[in-house]
Design a protein around this motif. Structure first.
Motif, mmCIF file in Angstrom:
data_model
loop_
_atom_site.group_PDB
_atom_site.id
_atom_site.type_symbol
_atom_site.label_atom_id
_atom_site.label_comp_id
_atom_site.label_asym_id
_atom_site.label_seq_id
_atom_site.Cartn_x
_atom_site.Cartn_y
_atom_site.Cartn_z
ATOM 1 N N GLN A 1 15.534 57.584 70.258
ATOM 2 C CA GLN A 1 15.141 56.255 70.720
ATOM 3 C C GLN A 1 14.314 56.362 72.001
ATOM 4 O O GLN A 1 14.665 57.122 72.907
ATOM 5 C CB GLN A 1 16.379 55.400 71.001
ATOM 6 C CG GLN A 1 16.952 54.730 69.762
ATOM 7 C CD GLN A 1 18.026 53.737 70.131
ATOM 8 O OE1 GLN A 1 19.033 54.108 70.730
ATOM 9 N NE2 GLN A 1 17.817 52.481 69.782
ATOM 10 N N PRO A 2 13.216 55.621 72.104
ATOM 11 C CA PRO A 2 12.406 55.658 73.324
ATOM 12 C C PRO A 2 13.196 55.153 74.531
ATOM 13 O O PRO A 2 13.987 54.216 74.418
ATOM 14 C CB PRO A 2 11.241 54.719 72.999
ATOM 15 C CG PRO A 2 11.234 54.588 71.508
ATOM 16 C CD PRO A 2 12.647 54.738 71.074
ATOM 17 N N LYS A 22 12.030 53.514 76.907
ATOM 18 C CA LYS A 22 11.586 52.152 77.198
ATOM 19 C C LYS A 22 12.418 51.133 76.434
ATOM 20 O O LYS A 22 12.752 50.063 76.960
ATOM 21 C CB LYS A 22 10.104 52.006 76.832
ATOM 22 C CG LYS A 22 9.523 50.646 77.146
ATOM 23 C CD LYS A 22 8.048 50.571 76.759
ATOM 24 C CE LYS A 22 7.479 49.184 77.041
ATOM 25 N NZ LYS A 22 6.063 49.078 76.632
#
Length: 271
Positions: free
Chosen positions: A167-168, A170
């Motif tokens: 998962q990023p 951000k």
């Protein structure tokens, strides 16, 4: 009187339908659909160029055989292609003996012609690929028509197969509660970003191609995507040929009609 009642009933149903549509629209606006995690981080499929694309597209038989090999060795444990018959593999370039050998490896539960009882037997070329018996939760989708059933077609399948990632940062920063649940896997090409299927293509050389092609993850993803285009549209080449024939015929008929028109009306226009 009857006519007035009919009109009133029609207006009632029309009003109910309009209210339903308005309520759904207001609900979507209230939920803030454009600002959800899915909308913010979902990605469109990567471009994928296949030999079967376009008006003049034809299947690359070698690629289809490689894709079938990837399906057999990687995907077949969970996903079926129940709308495909073993004899259809002849269209991929397999000889009759090879088709029989592939079919014989399958176990088919069918009626015994003598007793009428259901018994297991080796597959025949006339049989379809048997459905997969899956022991886990849920039933993985059949892949026979998957490229027609998913928006983006082969490009979506290809992107999904190579799209697994962490998962990023951000995403987790903006949506702390959107962490991928235990047992699911993050993939930005999937509709809600998290899916139960782990990455099926994990390393180079996961399969060994008989034609010597290097089996990178990207190559395997392309090949199996091309194969699934064929399972969904085995008649694609014939359809292209028929379409081109009809276009040629219509073009010829148009020219002939125009020449006839000029020939018939030339003298009359001169008067």
């Amino acid at each position: 009187m009857t006519r007035i009642i009919s009109i009133l009933v029609g207006l009632f149903f029309a009003g109910a339908l309009a209210w339903s549509l308005l309520w759904d629209t207001l609900g979507l606006a209230h939920d803030g659909l454009p600002h959800t995690v899915e909308k913010a981080f979902h990605e469109h499929p990567k471009p994928l160029a296949l030999a079967s694309d376009g008006w003049f597209g034809k299947f690359d038989r070698q690629q289809l055989q490689r894709g079938f090999q990837v399906y057999q060795e990687v995907c077949a444990a969970c996903h079926s292609i129940k709308h495909v018959a073993f004899r259809d593999l002849a269209d991929l370039g397999y000889h009759e003996a090879e088709v029989k050998a592939i079919a014989a490896k399958a176990t088919i539960n069918a009626k015994d012609p003598l007793t009428g009882e259901l018994k297991d037997r080796p597959g025949l070329p006339s049989d379809r690929f048997p459905p997969v018996v899956y022991a886990g939760q849920g039933v993985p989708p059949d892949l026979s028509l998957i490229t027609k059933a998913r928006h983006g077609g082969a490009a979506y399948i290809y992107s999904l197969l190579i799209g697994y990632q962490a998962q990023p940062a951000k995403l987790l920063k903006e949506f702390p509660d959107a962490k991928t649940p235990e047992g699911l896997f993050y993939n930005p090409y999937f509709a809600n970003l998290n899916l139960a299927m782990p990455a099926p293509l994990t390393s180079e050389g996961q399969v060994t191609y008989g034609d010597g092609t290097k089996a990178t993850v990207d190559q395997m993803a392309q090949d199996v995507s091309a194969f699934l285009v064929w399972t969904a549209e085995p008649e694609l080449e014939k359809r292209h040929q028929t379409g081109l024939w009809w276009l040629g015929f219509l073009l010829f008929a148009t020219v002939l009609a125009y020449m006839s028109y000029r020939n018939i009306w030339a003298e009359k226009k001169g008067h």
